[in-house]
Scaffold this motif. Sequence first.
Motif, PDB file in Angstrom:
ATOM      1  N   LEU A  24       0.827  -1.207   0.000  1.00 13.68           N
ATOM      2  CA  LEU A  24       0.000   0.000   0.000  1.00 13.68           C
ATOM      3  C   LEU A  24       0.866   1.263   0.000  1.00 13.68           C
ATOM      4  CD1 LEU A  24      -2.842  -1.069   2.460  1.00 13.68           C
ATOM      5  CD2 LEU A  24      -2.998  -0.795  -0.031  1.00 13.68           C
ATOM      6  N   PHE A  25       1.986   1.235   0.721  1.00 10.10           N
ATOM      7  CA  PHE A  25       2.882   2.396   0.714  1.00 10.10           C
ATOM      8  C   PHE A  25       3.478   2.628  -0.672  1.00 10.10           C
ATOM      9  CE2 PHE A  25       3.178   2.081   5.459  1.00 10.10           C
ATOM     10  CZ  PHE A  25       2.681   3.354   5.708  1.00 10.10           C
ATOM     11  N   GLU A  26       3.735   1.555  -1.410  1.00  7.40           N
ATOM     12  CA  GLU A  26       4.208   1.715  -2.793  1.00  7.40           C
ATOM     13  C   GLU A  26       3.138   2.410  -3.635  1.00  7.40           C
ATOM     14  OE1 GLU A  26       5.433  -2.035  -4.430  1.00  7.40           O
ATOM     15  OE2 GLU A  26       6.994  -2.307  -2.916  1.00  7.40           O
ATOM     16  N   LEU A  27       1.894   1.959  -3.504  1.00 10.50           N
ATOM     17  CA  LEU A  27       0.793   2.570  -4.266  1.00 10.50           C
ATOM     18  C   LEU A  27       0.580   4.026  -3.866  1.00 10.50           C
ATOM     19  CD1 LEU A  27      -1.851  -0.318  -4.266  1.00 10.50           C
ATOM     20  CD2 LEU A  27      -0.301   0.342  -6.119  1.00 10.50           C
ATOM     21  N   LEU A  28       0.637   4.302  -2.574  1.00  8.40           N
ATOM     22  CA  LEU A  28       0.459   5.671  -2.099  1.00  8.40           C
ATOM     23  C   LEU A  28       1.590   6.573  -2.594  1.00  8.40           C
ATOM     24  CD1 LEU A  28      -0.731   4.886   1.534  1.00  8.40           C
ATOM     25  CD2 LEU A  28      -2.118   5.883  -0.304  1.00  8.40           C
ATOM     26  N   SER A  29       2.820   6.060  -2.588  1.00  5.89           N
ATOM     27  CA  SER A  29       3.956   6.832  -3.108  1.00  5.89           C
ATOM     28  C   SER A  29       3.724   7.190  -4.569  1.00  5.89           C
ATOM     29  CB  SER A  29       5.263   6.036  -2.967  1.00  5.89           C
ATOM     30  OG  SER A  29       5.619   5.871  -1.622  1.00  5.89           O
ATOM     31  N   GLU A  30       3.310   6.201  -5.347  1.00  9.54           N
ATOM     32  CA  GLU A  30       3.049   6.449  -6.771  1.00  9.54           C
ATOM     33  C   GLU A  30       1.905   7.435  -6.964  1.00  9.54           C
ATOM     34  OE1 GLU A  30       2.548   2.639  -8.645  1.00  9.54           O
ATOM     35  OE2 GLU A  30       4.696   2.227  -8.625  1.00  9.54           O
ATOM     36  N   ALA A  31       0.865   7.337  -6.122  1.00  9.25           N
ATOM     37  CA  ALA A  31      -0.272   8.257  -6.224  1.00  9.25           C
ATOM     38  C   ALA A  31       0.165   9.695  -5.936  1.00  9.25           C
ATOM     39  CB  ALA A  31      -1.379   7.841  -5.261  1.00  9.25           C
ATOM     40  N   LEU A  32       1.224   9.853  -5.158  1.00  5.82           N
ATOM     41  CA  LEU A  32       1.759  11.180  -4.856  1.00  5.82           C
ATOM     42  C   LEU A  32       2.743  11.662  -5.917  1.00  5.82           C
ATOM     43  CD1 LEU A  32       2.332  10.658  -1.034  1.00  5.82           C
ATOM     44  CD2 LEU A  32       0.692  12.240  -2.080  1.00  5.82           C
ATOM     45  N   PRO A  36       8.178   4.698  -6.081  1.00  6.54           N
ATOM     46  CA  PRO A  36       7.364   3.732  -5.331  1.00  6.54           C
ATOM     47  C   PRO A  36       7.905   3.393  -3.936  1.00  6.54           C
ATOM     48  CG  PRO A  36       7.647   2.980  -7.577  1.00  6.54           C
ATOM     49  CD  PRO A  36       8.521   4.202  -7.417  1.00  6.54           C
ATOM     50  N   ASN A  37       9.203   3.517  -3.726  1.00  9.57           N
ATOM     51  CA  ASN A  37       9.786   3.189  -2.413  1.00  9.57           C
ATOM     52  C   ASN A  37       9.899   4.386  -1.489  1.00  9.57           C
ATOM     53  OD1 ASN A  37      10.148   0.412  -2.841  1.00  9.57           O
ATOM     54  ND2 ASN A  37      11.984   0.821  -4.044  1.00  9.57           N
ATOM     55  N   HIS A  38       9.432   5.546  -1.906  1.00 11.77           N
ATOM     56  CA  HIS A  38       9.661   6.770  -1.128  1.00 11.77           C
ATOM     57  C   HIS A  38       9.170   6.657   0.318  1.00 11.77           C
ATOM     58  CE1 HIS A  38      10.688  11.061  -0.912  1.00 11.77           C
ATOM     59  NE2 HIS A  38       9.785  11.045   0.051  1.00 11.77           N
ATOM     60  N   LEU A  39       7.922   6.273   0.515  1.00 12.26           N
ATOM     61  CA  LEU A  39       7.377   6.203   1.878  1.00 12.26           C
ATOM     62  C   LEU A  39       8.056   5.112   2.702  1.00 12.26           C
ATOM     63  CD1 LEU A  39       3.611   6.857   1.095  1.00 12.26           C
ATOM     64  CD2 LEU A  39       5.261   8.443   2.114  1.00 12.26           C
ATOM     65  N   LYS A  40       8.433   4.015   2.064  1.00 12.53           N
ATOM     66  CA  LYS A  40       9.188   2.967   2.779  1.00 12.53           C
ATOM     67  C   LYS A  40      10.579   3.474   3.145  1.00 12.53           C
ATOM     68  CE  LYS A  40       8.839  -0.585   0.033  1.00 12.53           C
ATOM     69  NZ  LYS A  40       8.733  -1.914  -0.582  1.00 12.53           N
ATOM     70  N   ASP A  41      11.210   4.235   2.240  1.00 10.06           N
ATOM     71  CA  ASP A  41      12.563   4.742   2.489  1.00 10.06           C
ATOM     72  C   ASP A  41      12.627   5.731   3.640  1.00 10.06           C
ATOM     73  OD1 ASP A  41      13.485   3.148   0.434  1.00 10.06           O
ATOM     74  OD2 ASP A  41      13.650   4.782  -1.024  1.00 10.06           O
ATOM     75  N   ILE A  42      11.510   6.384   3.953  1.00 11.22           N
ATOM     76  CA  ILE A  42      11.512   7.293   5.101  1.00 11.22           C
ATOM     77  C   ILE A  42      10.872   6.634   6.328  1.00 11.22           C
ATOM     78  CG2 ILE A  42      11.646   9.399   3.693  1.00 11.22           C
ATOM     79  CD1 ILE A  42       8.651   9.859   4.273  1.00 11.22           C
ATOM     80  N   ASP A  43      10.867   5.307   6.326  1.00 11.82           N
ATOM     81  CA  ASP A  43      10.475   4.482   7.479  1.00 11.82           C
ATOM     82  C   ASP A  43       8.996   4.521   7.844  1.00 11.82           C
ATOM     83  OD1 ASP A  43      13.093   3.618   7.729  1.00 11.82           O
ATOM     84  OD2 ASP A  43      13.617   5.134   9.232  1.00 11.82           O
ATOM     85  N   CYS A  44       8.128   4.909   6.921  1.00  8.30           N
ATOM     86  CA  CYS A  44       6.694   4.910   7.229  1.00  8.30           C
ATOM     87  C   CYS A  44       6.162   3.501   7.489  1.00  8.30           C
ATOM     88  CB  CYS A  44       5.900   5.556   6.101  1.00  8.30           C
ATOM     89  SG  CYS A  44       6.172   7.321   5.959  1.00  8.30           S
ATOM     90  N   SER A  45       6.780   2.500   6.873  1.00  9.83           N
ATOM     91  CA  SER A  45       6.283   1.129   7.038  1.00  9.83           C
ATOM     92  C   SER A  45       6.928   0.404   8.217  1.00  9.83           C
ATOM     93  CB  SER A  45       6.513   0.328   5.755  1.00  9.83           C
ATOM     94  OG  SER A  45       7.894   0.203   5.485  1.00  9.83           O
ATOM     95  N   LYS A  46       7.821   1.066   8.921  1.00 10.93           N
ATOM     96  CA  LYS A  46       8.489   0.430  10.066  1.00 10.93           C
ATOM     97  C   LYS A  46       7.602   0.507  11.299  1.00 10.93           C
ATOM     98  CE  LYS A  46      12.505  -0.186   8.048  1.00 10.93           C
ATOM     99  NZ  LYS A  46      12.916  -1.403   7.519  1.00 10.93           N
ATOM    100  N   GLY A  47       7.715  -0.492  12.128  1.00 14.56           N
ATOM    101  CA  GLY A  47       6.971  -0.501  13.373  1.00 14.56           C
ATOM    102  C   GLY A  47       5.536  -0.935  13.156  1.00 14.56           C
TER     103      GLY A  47
END
Length: 186
Positions: A24-32, A36-47
């Motif tokens: 979902l973070f990949e899709l959200l990154s692309e929608a922005l 595609p890895n932007h939100l994962k790269d800033i640790d949004c998917s961690k925790g």
Amino acid sequence: MVKSVFRDVMLEYSKQVVSLGEFLFELLSEALGLNPNHLKDIDCSKGLRMLCHYYPPCPQPDLTLGASKHSDSSFLTVLLSNQIEGLQVLREGYWPKFSLCMQFITNDKFISSEHRVLANRATGARVSVACFTTGIRPNPRIYGPIRELVSEDNPPKYREITVKEFAAHRSAKRHDGTSDLLHFKI
């Protein structure tokens, strides 16, 4: 025996939720319009924080509320719920029946939905499992509106903060019916 079965099921479920969240973070990154890895790269998917809720049937649901109006303090929430109604999401001033931080880092491009849980008159209990991607705690990373999403025409609407600062504010504020983000507005 029951504990170990429950533990194993919840561990497998949490792995699947993490996998879904990353997708979902990949899709959200692309929608922005981002990599595609932007939100994962800033640790949004961690925790990952998982809360299991149990709302028993209520003989007079109009006299109580399951959970007051709020928006989640996570980057993303994945909810698993049984078929008993109760969750309502505020939409255009109304509370139709159905199923924050993303608002902050996207500079209001994505808006966190306010929601609440009503007590139910059903014969069975309402059960739900909410999984939140929380960012790493403690996390020294400073979050703010994503630089690629701000411009002279669309300046940052929020100041930069840490997850710890956000969590401390939310904990002190509790669910008072107002957005947690108002405190961080510029």
